[in-house]
Design an enzyme around this catalytic site. Structure first.
Site, PDB file in Angstrom:
ATOM      1  N   SER A 176     -35.021 -10.541  -3.272  1.00  0.00           N
ATOM      2  CA  SER A 176     -33.575 -10.299  -3.213  1.00  0.00           C
ATOM      3  C   SER A 176     -33.016  -9.620  -4.459  1.00  0.00           C
ATOM      4  O   SER A 176     -31.809  -9.667  -4.707  1.00  0.00           O
ATOM      5  CB  SER A 176     -32.825 -11.608  -2.962  1.00  0.00           C
ATOM      6  OG  SER A 176     -33.211 -12.179  -1.731  1.00  0.00           O
TER       7      SER A 176
ATOM      8  N   GLY B 299     -40.973  -8.280  -4.005  1.00  0.00           N
ATOM      9  CA  GLY B 299     -40.747  -9.432  -3.145  1.00  0.00           C
ATOM     10  C   GLY B 299     -39.838  -9.147  -1.958  1.00  0.00           C
ATOM     11  O   GLY B 299     -39.251  -8.063  -1.815  1.00  0.00           O
ATOM     12  N   HIS B 300     -39.697 -10.166  -1.101  1.00  0.00           N
ATOM     13  CA  HIS B 300     -38.931 -10.028   0.134  1.00  0.00           C
ATOM     14  C   HIS B 300     -37.446  -9.802  -0.146  1.00  0.00           C
ATOM     15  O   HIS B 300     -36.888 -10.291  -1.122  1.00  0.00           O
ATOM     16  CB  HIS B 300     -39.110 -11.273   1.012  1.00  0.00           C
ATOM     17  CG  HIS B 300     -38.666 -12.544   0.366  1.00  0.00           C
ATOM     18  ND1 HIS B 300     -39.409 -13.184  -0.591  1.00  0.00           N
ATOM     19  CD2 HIS B 300     -37.547 -13.292   0.537  1.00  0.00           C
ATOM     20  CE1 HIS B 300     -38.782 -14.272  -0.979  1.00  0.00           C
ATOM     21  NE2 HIS B 300     -37.647 -14.359  -0.320  1.00  0.00           N
ATOM     22  N   ASN B 301     -36.830  -8.995   0.720  1.00  0.00           N
ATOM     23  CA  ASN B 301     -35.390  -8.705   0.709  1.00  0.00           C
ATOM     24  C   ASN B 301     -34.936  -7.838  -0.463  1.00  0.00           C
ATOM     25  O   ASN B 301     -33.730  -7.661  -0.659  1.00  0.00           O
ATOM     26  CB  ASN B 301     -34.555  -9.993   0.723  1.00  0.00           C
ATOM     27  CG  ASN B 301     -34.857 -10.867   1.919  1.00  0.00           C
ATOM     28  OD1 ASN B 301     -35.074 -10.374   3.014  1.00  0.00           O
ATOM     29  ND2 ASN B 301     -34.898 -12.174   1.699  1.00  0.00           N
TER      30      ASN B 301
ATOM     31  N   ARG C 159     -42.177  -8.214   3.400  1.00  0.00           N
ATOM     32  CA  ARG C 159     -41.153  -7.986   4.409  1.00  0.00           C
ATOM     33  C   ARG C 159     -39.938  -8.862   4.137  1.00  0.00           C
ATOM     34  O   ARG C 159     -40.021  -9.890   3.455  1.00  0.00           O
ATOM     35  CB  ARG C 159     -41.708  -8.262   5.795  1.00  0.00           C
ATOM     36  CG  ARG C 159     -41.991  -9.732   6.064  1.00  0.00           C
ATOM     37  CD  ARG C 159     -42.881  -9.961   7.282  1.00  0.00           C
ATOM     38  NE  ARG C 159     -42.379  -9.323   8.479  1.00  0.00           N
ATOM     39  CZ  ARG C 159     -43.004  -8.320   9.104  1.00  0.00           C
ATOM     40  NH1 ARG C 159     -44.152  -7.855   8.612  1.00  0.00           N
ATOM     41  NH2 ARG C 159     -42.515  -7.795  10.197  1.00  0.00           N
TER      42      ARG C 159
END
Length: 355
Positions: free
Chosen positions: A258, A238-240, A217
């Site tokens: 990211s 991974g996140h973002n 998330r």
């Protein structure tokens, strides 16, 4: 169960050559087909293999050929027709019942469309919305506030963390985990303190997630998987991250937080991508590529660190030649040494005479 070649031709919208009344009892690939089965030939160079080693009674082809001494069906798309044929003989064994299994746990605050199916042992939490014709298989857990679109299939053991959004016609395979906490920590105090985990995961329409794939998330916003993207087994995102439309991510790809991609990006098996980079539209990354910086649109990349494919292949060819080059350099060094000694032998008497 058997059917005639003519009946199969109607099913796949094709044209029979040979005996239309030949009975077909199944479908299989050239390597495994036996008498009574129909196979497919998608390349002309398979004709010899079909004739010499295959026991099939019929074949699906793009066009007739004098080289084929076998009955068959001419179709526009061999693989599409073969898929329909296999499905005819081997229907998907998927729970056809509509409704909620008696052992499922469904919150009274959830909204489940009457045409949806909830399998045995599934857990549907508060505020979850499940759309039309969606199938939730056994053992799935969907946490609070998640929204599942129409015609979605979620296979056994999947876990959707809270507020996950799944678009129409998505497929999520067994044991995938969507919306787990991202791997982000504040270590300034000497301890690793978990960062905020206030975002969620959004799968746009027609996305497919492979078995055991994990998507984290976002920290504050959403991790987004674009429309039509297909993700293989055991992939970590991974996140973002924001993955573009119609990407193809093969097995064991790992993408750090990211990172963003354009549309139609392809990553082969075990590609690793560092955080905060962008991979341009149409880029292709070869197996085990290690991406440490941005990749331009349309570039084919290989190696660790990943670079343009032509450059990396040239470097690899040079590496293979190193033993031969080393041997040559040694020979040249000895030759130079010999020439220097010969030059000294010629000039030494002249120097002495001048003195």
């Amino acid at each position: 169960m058997g059917t005639t070649l003519a009946q199969l031709a109607e099913l796949v919208d094709g044209k029979v050559f040979g005996d239309p009344n030949r009975v077909i009892t199944g479908a299989n690939i050239i390597r495994d087909a036996v008498a009574g089965e129909i196979t497919l030939m998608d390349k002309p160079d398979q004709a010899a293999l079909l004739m010499e080693d295959c026991q099939a009674s019929a074949v699906l082809v793009r066009e007739e050929s004098d080289k084929l001494n076998i009955d068959g069906i001419v179709v526009a798309n061999v693989h599409e027709a073969f898929g329909k044929t296999i499905r005819f003989f081997q229907p998907w064994e998927q729970d056809a019942s509509v409704g909620i299994h008696r052992s499922a746990v469904v919150s009274l605050a959830a909204v489940v469309d009457p045409t949806a199916t909830i399998g045995a042992g599934a857990v549907i939490c508060d505020g979850v919305v499940i759309g039309k014709n969606t199938v939730i298989h056994s053992g799935v857990t969907i946490q609070a506030g998640s929204r599942i679109g129409d015609d979605v299939v979620i296979f056994p053991g999947v876990v959707l963390y809270d507020r996950t959004e799944i678009g129409d016609r998505c497929i999520v395979h067994a044991n995938a985990v969507v919306g787990a906490y991202g791997f982000g920590y504040d270590s300034s105090s000497g301890k690793h303190i978990l960062s905020a985990q206030l975002g969620n995961v959004v799968l746009e329409s027609d996305v497919e997630l492979g078995a055991c794939t994990t998507i984290d998330r976002g920290t504050y916003g959403a991790t987004v998987i674009g429309q039509g993207t297909k993700i293989d087994n055991s992939v970590q995102i991974g996140h973002n991250c924001r993955i573009g439309k119609h990407n193809l991510l093969c097995s064991q790809v790992g993408i750090a937080g990211s990172t963003t991609t354009g549309d139609y990006v392809v990553m082969a098996g075990q590609v690793g991508v560092r955080d905060h980079v962008h991979i341009g539209t149409g880029a292709q990354l070869g197996a085990k590529a290690g991406v440490s910086s941005d990749i331009p649109a349309g570039q084919q990349s290989l190696g660790v660190p990943a670079g343009p494919a032509k450059v990396v292949l040239s470097e690899h060819m040079a590496m293979k030649k190193l033993p031969e080059m080393r041997k040559t350099i040694k020979q040249l060094a000895k030759r130079i040494e010999q020439l220097e000694k010969e030059a000294e032998a010629v000039t030494e008497p002249v120097i002495r005479k001048a003195s």
